[in-house]
Design an enzyme around this catalytic site. Structure first.
Site, PDB file in Angstrom:
ATOM      1  N   GLN A  56       0.896  -1.007  -0.077  1.00  0.00           N
ATOM      2  CA  GLN A  56      -0.163   0.250   0.065  1.00  0.00           C
ATOM      3  C   GLN A  56       0.937   1.310   0.051  1.00  0.00           C
ATOM      4  OE1 GLN A  56      -2.367   1.755   3.562  1.00  0.00           O
ATOM      5  NE2 GLN A  56      -4.109   1.035   2.398  1.00  0.00           N
ATOM      6  N   CYS A 101      -6.175   6.996   5.395  1.00  0.00           N
ATOM      7  CA  CYS A 101      -5.647   7.356   6.729  1.00  0.00           C
ATOM      8  C   CYS A 101      -5.857   8.808   7.317  1.00  0.00           C
ATOM      9  CB  CYS A 101      -4.064   7.213   6.354  1.00  0.00           C
ATOM     10  SG  CYS A 101      -3.183   7.646   8.086  1.00  0.00           S
TER      11      CYS A 101
END
Length: 333
Positions: free
Chosen positions: A72, A102
């Site tokens: 990722q 995030c």
């Protein structure tokens, strides 16, 4: 069967979430052993990869026994994301995942992670840059929107699918929620009902038991579930969920010996990957999680925090086993 590009997954796969400072190779190896179907690396800064930052490069380590596994990346610059995708491709993961979810301030302030939720056009450009720069399947993990007044996941899902991504994972919270409040999976259900959506949609948020996993599978009709915090210190959660799906019954809870074995394996693999001293120092965050709810573990926690070698670890595990063997015998007497 669920397909992400050429990757074939079980009918309803269970995914291990990418978690910073958690989802490293030793932890992923344990989760794979206990039933995870697809796993991701910790998220990696595109800028860090381009600068050849040691920490970012270390996160590229993957091993054949954990496949299928994705790496990722995150960032807010198209060129940097494209370059980092090409770097990622050199280590031959099974897929590349983009983090648009995030919520932490240091990531958002750089216009990355959930910060991109404010600008869907930028999100699309960043995704296109990655898709066009790699032959690997590209997936995305994101959130519902920036806050409750700007939920835009419907538009995001359609537009990202148009860029050529092969799957989308939705954490059913907004950035403003961080990890608080209840995840709202109704949005995931609505995405799945959209006739224009053809890629797999995975749900994430609040799955912490086999019962809830089955309830959400049936109620929201997603293609699979991503599990994050519930797996920390409890890799057994994947097989427990699978067993419950098949039988409606619970597997026996992990015993003290099961927990100690997991700690020993995690510690050994951490030492192999990072070096013995550093590996065992970085294990310190995990001990309390492995023994959550176990009576009297507080007495042993300090001892585990003082372990610097695998030899010391083995001696302490032996001591801990003896204590709990006597303790359980006394409880049954």
């Amino acid at each position: 069967m669920i397909k992400i590009g050429n990757i074939e997954l079980p009918e309803f796969p269970l995914l291990l979430a990418p978690m910073e400072d958690v989802s490293d190779p030793p932890f992923r190896r344990l989760c794979k052993m206990h039933g995870a179907d697809l796993m991701y690396s910790e998220f990696i800064s595109s800028e860090g990869l381009i600068r050849d930052a040691i920490k970012s490069r270390k996160k590229l380590d993957i091993f054949d026994y954990e496949r299928p596994v994705g790496i990722q990346i995150f960032g807010g610059d198209e060129e940097a994301m494209a370059m980092s995708a090409r770097i990622v491709e050199t280590v031959n993961p099974d897929l590349v995942d983009i983090n648009f979810g995030c919520p932490v301030k240091k990531v958002v302030c750089k216009g990355a992670g959930a910060g991109v939720l404010k600008d869907i056009d930028l999100m699309v450009r960043l995704t296109k840059a990655v898709v066009s720069s790699t032959s690997l399947p590209v997936t995305v993990k994101t959130r519902l929107g920036w806050d409750s007044t700007s939920i835009n996941i419907d538009e995001v899902a359609e537009r990202l699918q148009e860029t050529g991504i092969k799957a989308l994972t939705i954490h059913a919270r907004t950035r403003a929620q961080m990890y608080k409040g209840e995840a709202d999976w109704e949005h995931i259900s609505r995405i799945k009902q959209n006739p224009n959506i053809e890629i797999p949609i995975f749900g994430n948020g609040d799955i912490d038991s086999p019962e809830k996993a089955l309830e959400y599978k049936q109620k929201y009709a997603c293609d699979g579930i991503m599990i994050g915090r519930a797996a920390i210190g409890y890799p057994w959660v994947f097989n427990e969920i699978k067993h419950f799906f098949k039988t409606g019954e619970h597997l026996p809870a992990p015993t003290i010996d099961d927990r100690l074995l997991a700690v020993r394996q995690h510690a050994e693999w951490s030492a192999e990957w990072k070096g013995e001293r550093l590996g065992l120092i970085e294990m310190r965050q995990h001990y309390s999680n492995y023994f959550r709810g176990v009576p009297h573990f507080k007495d042993f926690r300090k001892k585990f925090l003082e372990v610097f070698t695998l030899e010391e670890m083995d001696a302490l595990i032996h001591e801990t086993k003896e204590f709990y063997s006597e303790y359980l015998a006394s409880q049954q007497a």
